[in-house]
Design an enzyme around this catalytic site. Structure first.
Site: not given
Ligand code: IMP
Ligand code: MG
Length: 182
Positions: A50-51, A106-107, A110, A159, A166, A172
């Site tokens: 949803k991000g 993408e939002d 991480d 974070f 969220d 959000r």
């Molecule tokens: P990844 O697979 O670890 O790169 O995760 C990416 C997803 O984790 C993003 O699309 C977010 O939904 C969530 N995420 C990672 N860091 C944050 C943050 O600081 N705040 C909120 N959501 C996060």
């Molecule tokens: Mg996301």
């Protein structure tokens, strides 16, 4: 997740790190970048839910090339700040993408798990081209190597909430990006 009081909710918004104006300025730039990549050819903008729902809405209005919008949901985070380590496609695109120029929006990147899996999956479907645009990147947290084509903001290992992101499904709708605080 429930808040006993509105003060408790507001305490979660620790510090604004990127203002609404700063976001809009960068979005105008990425709109021009997408226009220059495709030079009038149609693109499919893919929002990872949803991000990225707010980001895609602004991004779509910043591009001038003809564009379609698609949605996918991939989950790697549940109700906490911990990564589960498992990426699941819980909602897929509703069209075939072979013959499309695809831009994934993408939002935040991480650990890199979500996008590396999504990109791998979409590449198997043979789009004409595939680019990745991310609103935020936290390179210090990377577990799976992944470099997006375009990053609006690189941030430290915090974070963050707001502008689509969220904590426990809340925050959000904040128009800016803030550090979350317990
Ligand atoms: P990844 O697979 O670890 O790169 O995760 C990416 C997803 O984790 C993003 O699309 C977010 O939904 C969530 N995420 C990672 N860091 C944050 C943050 O600081 N705040 C909120 N959501 C996060
Ligand atoms: Mg996301």
């Amino acid at each position: 997740m429930e808040f006993a009081t509105s003060a408790e909710y507001e305490r979660g918004i620790k510090k604004v790190i990127i203002t609404a104006e700063e976001i809009q300025q960068k979005i105008a730039e990425v709109g021009k970048y997408i226009d220059s990549l495709y030079d009038g050819r149609p693109v499919l903008l893919v929002s990872i839910l949803k991000g990225s729902f707010i980001f895609i809405a602004d991004l779509a209005r910043a591009v001038s090339v003809p564009c379609e919008i698609g949605f996918m949901q991939a989950k790697s985070y549940y109700e906490s700040t911990q990564s589960s380590g498992v990426v699941k496609i819980t909602m897929d695109l509703d069209r075939d993408i072979s013959g499309c120029h695809v831009v994934i929006a993408e939002d935040i990147i991480d650990t890199g798990r979500t996008l590396s899996d999504v990109v791998k999956l979409l590449r198997e479907r043979a789009p004409l081209s595939l680019h990745v645009v991310t609103l935020l990147d936290k390179p210090e947290r990377r577990i799976v190597p992944f470099t997006p084509d375009y990053t609006l903001f690189t941030i430290p290992d915090l974070f963050v909430i707001g502008y689509g992101l969220d904590y426990g499904e809340y925050y959000r709708n904040l128009p800016y990006i803030a550090e979350y605080g317990e």
